[in-house]
Design an enzyme around this catalytic site. Structure first.
Site, PDB file in Angstrom:
ATOM      1  N   ASP A 293      -1.080  45.166  54.711  1.00 13.77           N
ATOM      2  CA  ASP A 293      -0.431  45.699  54.614  1.00 13.77           C
ATOM      3  C   ASP A 293       0.340  44.726  55.679  1.00 13.77           C
ATOM      4  OD1 ASP A 293      -0.700  46.655  52.648  1.00 13.77           O
ATOM      5  OD2 ASP A 293      -1.935  48.866  53.217  1.00 13.77           O
TER       6      ASP A 293
ATOM      7  N   ASN B  95      -8.336  51.314  50.353  1.00 13.23           N
ATOM      8  CA  ASN B  95      -7.883  52.314  51.078  1.00 13.23           C
ATOM      9  C   ASN B  95      -9.010  53.507  50.492  1.00 13.23           C
ATOM     10  OD1 ASN B  95      -5.984  50.854  52.135  1.00 13.23           O
ATOM     11  ND2 ASN B  95      -4.433  51.596  51.154  1.00 13.23           N
TER      12      ASN B  95
ATOM     13  N   GLU C 124      -2.979  50.005  40.551  1.00 10.01           N
ATOM     14  CA  GLU C 124      -2.340  48.718  41.138  1.00 10.01           C
ATOM     15  C   GLU C 124      -2.868  47.674  40.499  1.00 10.01           C
ATOM     16  OE1 GLU C 124      -0.318  49.909  45.686  1.00 10.01           O
ATOM     17  OE2 GLU C 124      -2.511  48.687  45.489  1.00 10.01           O
TER      18      GLU C 124
ATOM     19  N   ASN D  68       0.835  62.925  43.360  1.00 12.20           N
ATOM     20  CA  ASN D  68       1.082  63.859  43.962  1.00 12.20           C
ATOM     21  C   ASN D  68       2.444  63.992  43.205  1.00 12.20           C
ATOM     22  OD1 ASN D  68       3.506  61.281  43.644  1.00 12.20           O
ATOM     23  ND2 ASN D  68       2.410  60.397  45.051  1.00 12.20           N
TER      24      ASN D  68
ATOM     25  N   THR E 278      -1.330  66.893  44.722  1.00 17.41           N
ATOM     26  CA  THR E 278      -0.971  67.268  46.285  1.00 17.41           C
ATOM     27  C   THR E 278       0.350  66.963  47.151  1.00 17.41           C
ATOM     28  OG1 THR E 278      -0.951  64.589  46.393  1.00 17.41           O
ATOM     29  CG2 THR E 278      -3.506  65.065  46.399  1.00 17.41           C
TER      30      THR E 278
ATOM     31  N   ASP F 220       2.512  58.881  60.121  1.00 19.08           N
ATOM     32  CA  ASP F 220       2.485  57.595  59.565  1.00 19.08           C
ATOM     33  C   ASP F 220       1.602  58.590  57.983  1.00 19.08           C
ATOM     34  OD1 ASP F 220       2.424  56.004  57.481  1.00 19.08           O
ATOM     35  OD2 ASP F 220       1.003  54.373  58.497  1.00 19.08           O
TER      36      ASP F 220
ATOM     37  N   GLY G  38      -2.825  59.612  50.571  1.00 18.15           N
ATOM     38  CA  GLY G  38      -2.987  60.422  49.240  1.00 18.15           C
ATOM     39  C   GLY G  38      -4.677  58.891  48.991  1.00 18.15           C
ATOM     40  N   ASP G  39      -4.779  58.076  50.020  1.00 12.61           N
ATOM     41  CA  ASP G  39      -5.612  57.089  49.069  1.00 12.61           C
ATOM     42  C   ASP G  39      -6.737  58.607  49.691  1.00 12.61           C
ATOM     43  OD1 ASP G  39      -4.080  55.365  47.491  1.00 12.61           O
ATOM     44  OD2 ASP G  39      -3.586  54.608  49.225  1.00 12.61           O
TER      45      ASP G  39
ATOM     46  N   GLY H 221      -0.695  53.101  59.971  1.00  7.12           N
ATOM     47  CA  GLY H 221      -1.776  51.872  58.966  1.00  7.12           C
ATOM     48  C   GLY H 221      -2.163  52.902  57.837  1.00  7.12           C
TER      49      GLY H 221
HETATM   50  O1  RIB Z   1      -1.163  54.228  49.594  1.00  5.19           O
HETATM   51  C1  RIB Z   1      -1.136  53.235  50.066  1.00  5.19           C
HETATM   52  C2  RIB Z   1      -1.125  51.853  49.790  1.00  5.19           C
HETATM   53  O2  RIB Z   1      -0.331  51.143  48.681  1.00  5.19           O
HETATM   54  C3  RIB Z   1      -1.140  50.441  51.366  1.00  5.19           C
HETATM   55  O3  RIB Z   1      -2.173  50.537  51.515  1.00  5.19           O
HETATM   56  C4  RIB Z   1      -0.164  49.687  50.791  1.00  5.19           C
HETATM   57  O4  RIB Z   1      -1.305  48.003  50.009  1.00  5.19           O
HETATM   58  C5  RIB Z   1      -0.390  49.513  48.963  1.00  5.19           C
HETATM   59  O5  RIB Z   1      -0.940  49.527  47.964  1.00  5.19           O
END
Ligand code: RIB
Length: 310
Positions: free
Chosen positions: A27, A57, A153, A197, A223, A249, A254-255, A290
Site C-alpha cells: 500500500d 490485513n 480481491e 459494510n 459494519t 485513518d 473493516g479487515d 496505514g
Molecule cells: O481494505 C484495505 C485494503 O484494500 C488495503 O490494504 C489495500 O491494499 C486494498 O486492498
C-alpha cells in the site's frame, strides 16, 4: 511447496487455526487535505509504504488477536513479494500457501483525507494469478481450520473454489464480499456468515437478495464505522455499539473487524460478543496511518474491552 501443519509447532497449540484466502498488496498511502479533482495535483502531508491487501490485513488482524493463521494467495516473485513473506513469518503467519506468481506483487494507491476517509485504487498484479486450478493444489492449507475467511480481491472463480474446499474441510465460512461484485451472490458460495459494510449492504438490497441470503446463512453483519454494527440473525436485527475513538485513518478497519471476528467466533464466543471484540479491534486499528500499522494485539483489545464494556 511447504507442507501445512508443521509451521505452528512453536506457536501456542490450542489457538484456533484460521485460513485466509485473499490478496496481498503493498500500500502506498498519502495523507491529503482533500481528495484531488480531475487534472489536479495536490501535496500530501504524509506518505507511507506498508503491507496491505484485504486478505493479508485480515490474516494479520486474526494473528495479532491470537489465531494460528494460514495465508493462501499469490505474491510476485519480486523484492516486495520476498519482503512480504519475511514480514508474514514475523507475524507468525504460515505463508506456505502463498504462491509466487509471474506478475508483480499487488499494489494499492490510497489517499486519506482530513476526515480519515479514503479512496483506494488497486493494481492486483500477482493476486489475479490465483485460479480455480491452483486452488486445487492448496487443499492441505485448509486442513484443521476452524474458520476460513474469504474476500473478493482475488478472482471470483478461485474464491468460489476455495469456499468449496473450506466447506469440505469442515470449516465455518466467513465471507466479506469486498470490493463488491454482485455476481458473487449468484455463485452459491456456501458461507455461514456474511460481513458487509453499508455500501455492500446496498448492493445486496438492490440485488433483491437480502431476504434469501439471510435464509441461507447464520448471520449477516453490517459494519457502519462509528455507528452501531447491525447483526441480522434468525429474523431479528440486533445492534452493537462500537467504542468511540477519533480516527486518523479508517483503511483496514473493516479487515480488522473481519479477522478478529473470525478469531472470536473460532474461540467459541457468541455472535454479539464476537462483534463486540471485533468492533473494539477495528476502532483501535484506525488510530494510525496505514492498514496494518495500528492493528492491535490481543492484550490491547482485552484492555479496551474491559474499559468500555465494564
Ligand atoms: O481494505 C484495505 C485494503 O484494500 C488495503 O490494504 C489495500 O491494499 C486494498 O486492498
Amino acid at each position: 511447496m511447504g507442507q501445512a501443519g508443521s509451521f505452528f509447532e512453536e506457536v501456542v497449540k490450542e489457538a484456533p487455526i484460521i485460513s485466509v484466502v485473499g490478496s496481498l498488496n503493498v500500500d502506498l498511502t498519502f495523507r491529503v487535505p482533500r481528495f484531488p479533482g480531475p487534472g489536479e495535483t495536490l501535496m500530501a502531508s504524509q506518505a507511507l509504504t506498508a503491507f496491505g491487501g484485504k486478505g493479508a490485513n485480515q490474516a494479520v488482524a486474526a494473528a495479532r488477536a491470537g489465531a494460528r493463521v494460514r495465508m493462501i494467495g499469490c505474491l510476485g516473485n519480486d523484492e516486495p513479494g520476498k519482503r512480504y513473506r519475511d514480514y508474514l513469518a514475523g507475524e507468525s503467519i504460515d505463508h506456505a500457501g502463498v504462491l509466487a506468481g509471474a506478475g508483480p506483487t499487488g499494489t494499492a494507491f490510497i489517499t486519506v483525507d482530513g476526515e480519515g476517509e479514503n479512496t483506494i485504487v488497486v493494481h492486483p498484479g500477482a493476486n489475479h494469478e490465483l485460479t480455480e486450478a491452483k486452488m486445487d493444489g492448496l487443499v492441505s492449507h485448509f486442513r484443521d481450520s476452524a474458520v476460513t475467511l474469504l474476500q473478493l480481491e482475488c478472482p471470483l472463480d478461485a474464491v468460489v473454489r476455495a469456499a468449496g474446499v473450506a466447506k469440505e474441510a469442515g470449516a465455518t465460512l466467513i465471507f466479506n464480499p469486498s470490493p463488491w461484485d454482485p455476481e458473487s451472490m449468484e455463485r452459491n458460495i456456501p458461507f455461514d456468515i456474511l460481513i458487509v459494510n453499508e455500501r455492500e449492504e446496498e448492493g445486496l438490497r438492490s440485488g433483491n437478495g437480502m431476504a434469501c441470503i439471510q435464509e441461507r446463512c447464520e448471520a449477516i453483519i453490517v459494519t457502519r464505522g462509528a455507528q452501531s454494527t447491525r447483526v441480522l440473525t434468525e429474523g431479528r436485527t440486533l445492534e452493537v455499539e462500537p467504542p468511540s475513538v477519533s480516527p486518523v485513518d479508517t483503511v483496514g478497519a473493516g479487515d480488522t473487524f473481519a479477522g478478529v471476528f473470525a478469531l472470536a467466533h473460532a474461540e467459541g464466543l457468541g455472535l454479539l460478543d464476537s462483534v463486540r471484540m471485533a468492533n473494539t479491534a477495528a476502532a483501535l486499528a484506525t488510530l494510525k496511518l496505514g492498514a496494518q500499522e495500528a492493528m492491535p494485539s490481543r492484550a490491547e483489545i482485552d484492555d479496551m474491552l474491559s474499559r468500555t464494556t465494564g
